[in-house]
Design an enzyme around this catalytic site. Structure first.
Site, mmCIF file in Angstrom:
data_model
loop_
_atom_site.group_PDB
_atom_site.id
_atom_site.type_symbol
_atom_site.label_atom_id
_atom_site.label_comp_id
_atom_site.label_asym_id
_atom_site.label_seq_id
_atom_site.Cartn_x
_atom_site.Cartn_y
_atom_site.Cartn_z
ATOM 1 N N GLN A 58 0.821 -1.209 0.000
ATOM 2 C CA GLN A 58 0.000 0.000 0.000
ATOM 3 C C GLN A 58 0.853 1.255 0.000
ATOM 4 O OE1 GLN A 58 -1.106 0.443 4.667
ATOM 5 N NE2 GLN A 58 -1.834 -1.466 3.707
ATOM 6 N N HIS A 60 0.440 5.787 1.139
ATOM 7 C CA HIS A 60 -0.365 6.893 1.656
ATOM 8 C C HIS A 60 0.019 8.184 0.941
ATOM 9 C CE1 HIS A 60 -1.312 4.077 4.784
ATOM 10 N NE2 HIS A 60 -0.081 4.075 5.249
ATOM 11 N N HIS A 135 4.819 0.260 0.777
ATOM 12 C CA HIS A 135 5.210 -0.486 1.968
ATOM 13 C C HIS A 135 4.210 -1.586 2.302
ATOM 14 C CE1 HIS A 135 2.517 2.697 3.515
ATOM 15 N NE2 HIS A 135 2.161 1.785 4.425
ATOM 16 N N ARG A 155 -4.526 0.706 -1.488
ATOM 17 C CA ARG A 155 -3.979 -0.638 -1.665
ATOM 18 C C ARG A 155 -3.570 -0.842 -3.120
ATOM 19 N NH1 ARG A 155 -7.924 -2.097 2.259
ATOM 20 N NH2 ARG A 155 -9.530 -2.298 0.664
#
Length: 261
Positions: A58, A60, A135, A155
């Site tokens: 995934q 962010h 990560h 994801r």
């Protein structure tokens, strides 16, 4: 004040979590969130994570990218590994730089599993994860995550689990490159782990290890062993306290904790 625990069930969670965290009633708990009953969320979110399987690969977004997508902020975080089974790994960054097209194709095909840089970990390791870092957390790990107060995850790959992927947004916000952040390593007591744009993080045996308190006036204390006492009561492993910089804070002789502000 002692923050409230929120148990979050996950397909990759565990059923054997220590009684220090409370009665899990046979649930497969993957995360415990600690938050306050306030209208405005606190700026820092603390979690414990417990894994029996690999988490999704995934990414962010940063603040600007999240706000472009209608979210209040992005997410940067730090992981502190409390326990890890032999051979446990964490994936951070890619083995080589990938273009957006390569990352998209590898996520679709599953090749991304072999392109992630899987690092063996042990108790006491820590890693700061900047926004944009591709990560994943591996199986057999218990860790504390300190992060911006945001719940935004894209994801890229989920090992065939029946969950939604977010390839367009995920690839757009990714910086698929080898991990080289200096805010990582094996933590030593009495040292600062993170001096970042969103929080500072220390690994301490008492508050004397922290030379200065934050301008915000609040400090988050996450006990890892022993007991921590404040004006508002005590806390041990499995709990989290937010205290004012004016509060009296005392550590038991066997206490260690992460302190964030």
């Amino acid at each position: 004040m002692k923050l409230k625990k929120h148990l979050v069930d996950k397909p990759w969670g565990r059923t054997d979590i220590s009684a220090e965290f409370g009665n899990m009633s046979g649930r497969r708990v993957g995360e415990i969130w600690y938050s306050a009953d306030t209208e405005t969320p606190l700026p820092i979110l603390v979690k414990w994570l417990f894994t029996s399987e690999r988490l999704s690969i995934q990414v962010h977004p940063d603040d600007a990218q999240a706000q472009e997508r209608g979210m209040p902020s992005g997410k940067e975080e730090c992981w502190y590994v409390v326990d890890a089974e032999p051979g446990a790994v964490i994936g951070i960054g890619t083995k080589r730089p990938l273009s957006g097209e390569e990352l998209y194709a590898a996520s679709l095909s599953g090749e991304i599993e072999g392109l992630i840089d899987w690092k063996k970990v042990s108790a006491g390791d820590y890693f700061y994860i900047p926004a944009g870092t591709v990560h994943a957390i591996g199986a057999g790990i218990s860790l504390v995550e300190v992060q911006q107060y945001a719940d935004i995850t894209y994801r890229l790959y989920d090992y065939g689990r029946d969950r939604e992927l977010h390839l367009d947004d995920g690839v757009a916000v990714s910086s698929a490159t080898p991990y080289a952040d200096a805010r990582s390593g094996q933590a030593s007591l009495g040292t600062q782990l993170v001096d970042g744009p969103y929080f500072q993080l220390w690994h301490v045996r008492d508050m004397g290890d922290v030379p200065a308190f934050p301008h915000s006036g609040n400090v988050w204390i996450i006990p890892l062993s022993g007991q921590v006492q404040t004006d508002g009561g005590g806390a041990g492993k499995g709990e989290c306290i937010v205290a004012s910089d004016k509060a009296k804070i005392a550590f038991s002789s066997d206490a260690t904790a992460l302190v964030a502000f």
